[in-house]
Design a protein around this motif. Structure first.
Motif, PDB file in Angstrom:
ATOM      1  N   ASP A  10       0.861  -1.174   0.000  1.00 18.87           N
ATOM      2  CA  ASP A  10       0.000   0.000   0.000  1.00 18.87           C
ATOM      3  C   ASP A  10       0.896   1.221   0.000  1.00 18.87           C
ATOM      4  O   ASP A  10       1.833   1.304   0.803  1.00 18.87           O
ATOM      5  N   ILE A  11       0.605   2.167  -0.879  1.00 15.29           N
ATOM      6  CA  ILE A  11       1.392   3.389  -0.992  1.00 15.29           C
ATOM      7  C   ILE A  11       0.511   4.564  -0.589  1.00 15.29           C
ATOM      8  O   ILE A  11      -0.616   4.699  -1.075  1.00 15.29           O
ATOM      9  N   GLY A  16      -2.169  12.456   1.018  1.00 13.53           N
ATOM     10  CA  GLY A  16      -3.278  11.536   1.225  1.00 13.53           C
ATOM     11  C   GLY A  16      -3.640  10.617   0.084  1.00 13.53           C
ATOM     12  O   GLY A  16      -4.417   9.691   0.260  1.00 13.53           O
ATOM     13  N   TRP A  17      -3.109  10.812  -1.131  1.00  8.31           N
ATOM     14  CA  TRP A  17      -3.443   9.932  -2.250  1.00  8.31           C
ATOM     15  C   TRP A  17      -2.942   8.528  -1.950  1.00  8.31           C
ATOM     16  O   TRP A  17      -1.816   8.345  -1.480  1.00  8.31           O
ATOM     17  N   LEU A  42       1.708   8.994 -11.145  1.00 13.71           N
ATOM     18  CA  LEU A  42       1.582   9.987 -10.086  1.00 13.71           C
ATOM     19  C   LEU A  42       0.441  10.936 -10.433  1.00 13.71           C
ATOM     20  O   LEU A  42       0.199  11.225 -11.608  1.00 13.71           O
ATOM     21  N   PRO A  43      -0.269  11.430  -9.425  1.00  9.77           N
ATOM     22  CA  PRO A  43      -1.406  12.317  -9.703  1.00  9.77           C
ATOM     23  C   PRO A  43      -0.953  13.712 -10.148  1.00  9.77           C
ATOM     24  O   PRO A  43       0.146  14.154  -9.809  1.00  9.77           O
ATOM     25  N   ALA A  44      -1.823  14.375 -10.903  1.00  8.55           N
ATOM     26  CA  ALA A  44      -1.651  15.788 -11.268  1.00  8.55           C
ATOM     27  C   ALA A  44      -0.305  16.066 -11.936  1.00  8.55           C
ATOM     28  O   ALA A  44       0.297  17.108 -11.722  1.00  8.55           O
ATOM     29  N   GLN A  45       0.182  15.133 -12.718  1.00 11.73           N
ATOM     30  CA  GLN A  45       1.427  15.294 -13.467  1.00 11.73           C
ATOM     31  C   GLN A  45       2.635  15.604 -12.587  1.00 11.73           C
ATOM     32  O   GLN A  45       3.583  16.283 -13.006  1.00 11.73           O
ATOM     33  N   LEU A  46       2.622  15.113 -11.344  1.00  6.07           N
ATOM     34  CA  LEU A  46       3.794  15.256 -10.473  1.00  6.07           C
ATOM     35  C   LEU A  46       4.953  14.466 -11.061  1.00  6.07           C
ATOM     36  O   LEU A  46       4.761  13.402 -11.656  1.00  6.07           O
ATOM     37  N   TRP A  48       7.662  13.766  -8.917  1.00  6.55           N
ATOM     38  CA  TRP A  48       8.079  12.985  -7.758  1.00  6.55           C
ATOM     39  C   TRP A  48       7.212  13.397  -6.573  1.00  6.55           C
ATOM     40  O   TRP A  48       6.582  14.449  -6.586  1.00  6.55           O
ATOM     41  N   CYS A  49       7.184  12.534  -5.549  1.00  4.30           N
ATOM     42  CA  CYS A  49       6.406  12.836  -4.347  1.00  4.30           C
ATOM     43  C   CYS A  49       6.938  11.997  -3.194  1.00  4.30           C
ATOM     44  O   CYS A  49       7.305  10.832  -3.377  1.00  4.30           O
ATOM     45  N   ASP A  50       6.994  12.583  -2.007  1.00  7.39           N
ATOM     46  CA  ASP A  50       7.311  11.805  -0.812  1.00  7.39           C
ATOM     47  C   ASP A  50       6.155  10.845  -0.549  1.00  7.39           C
ATOM     48  O   ASP A  50       4.987  11.196  -0.743  1.00  7.39           O
ATOM     49  N   ALA A  51       6.485   9.636  -0.114  1.00 10.62           N
ATOM     50  CA  ALA A  51       5.446   8.623   0.083  1.00 10.62           C
ATOM     51  C   ALA A  51       5.872   7.628   1.147  1.00 10.62           C
ATOM     52  O   ALA A  51       7.043   7.541   1.517  1.00 10.62           O
TER      53      ALA A  51
END
Length: 195
Positions: A10-11, A16-17, A42-46, A48-51
């Motif tokens: 689970d990511i 919150g996504w 990734l959402p919204a054309q990100l 990279w994102c911390d997860a």
């Protein structure tokens, strides 16, 4: 806490996504995550994102922080972990898989069955379709060298006929014996998972 190919994870992205994925590949400094359903992105054309990545282990659960980016393969995300994995124990008592003989006496039924797992706080037994939720039961659990007995309550059931029994009065010698068994079984599982 080694991740293996096809392990479900689970990511949770910061913000919150959430997605569910499976491990596609594991490298020295990355984990590639493949889709369970539609291709991952990734959402919204990100870019990279911390997860946080979470997964179940034989002894509980683990999670790991990192940076999530697109992998070279389309529809796959790559997690670059940061730091060591953190073990999470979700239950009050350590639960270990164990196949032990047990007898359960409910108000209108006697059952001889086997455990799927056991802890100092309870056990999961199957087959046990005849036990109803909230039944108060008496049990005898064979630990090999000793049999312990006590009272409990059926607190959950699964669709495949297993029932979870919460111990209500396990004390003294019985509790110590079961605690010793669980610790020994945990050591065996850890030793067996080492290469």
């Amino acid at each position: 806490m080694l991740l293996e190919r096809d392990t479900p994870v689970d990511i949770t992205l910061d913000g919150g996504w959430r997605i569910t994925a499976r491990v596609a590949a594991v490298g020295q400094d990355y984990v590639d995550l493949g889709p369970v359903g539609p291709p991952l992105q990734l959402p919204a054309q990100l870019r990279w994102c911390d997860a946080t990545m979470a997964w179940k282990t034989r002894l509980g659960a683990a999670r790991r922080r990192g940076v999530l980016v697109h992998a070279p393969d389309a529809g796959v995300l790559r997690m670059h972990p940061l730091g060591d994995p953190m073990k999470v124990q979700r239950r009050r008592f350590v639960r270990v898989p164990a196949e032990l003989s047990t007898a359960v006496i409910a108000p209108d039924y006697r059952l001889t069955t086997r455990t799927l797992d056991v802890s100092v706080g309870g056990m999961l037994v199957a087959p046990a379709e005849s036990l109803a939720l909230e039944d108060t039961v008496r049990f005898a659990l064979d630990l090999g060298a000793i049999t312990i007995a006590g009272d409990g309550r059926v607190v959950r059931g699964t669709t495949d006929g297993a029932r979870g029994i919460l111990f209500s009065d396990l004390q003294g010698r019985a509790e110590r014996r079961l605690s010793h068994y669980v610790a020994q079984r945990q050591r065996e599982l850890i030793a067996g998972s080492r290469p």
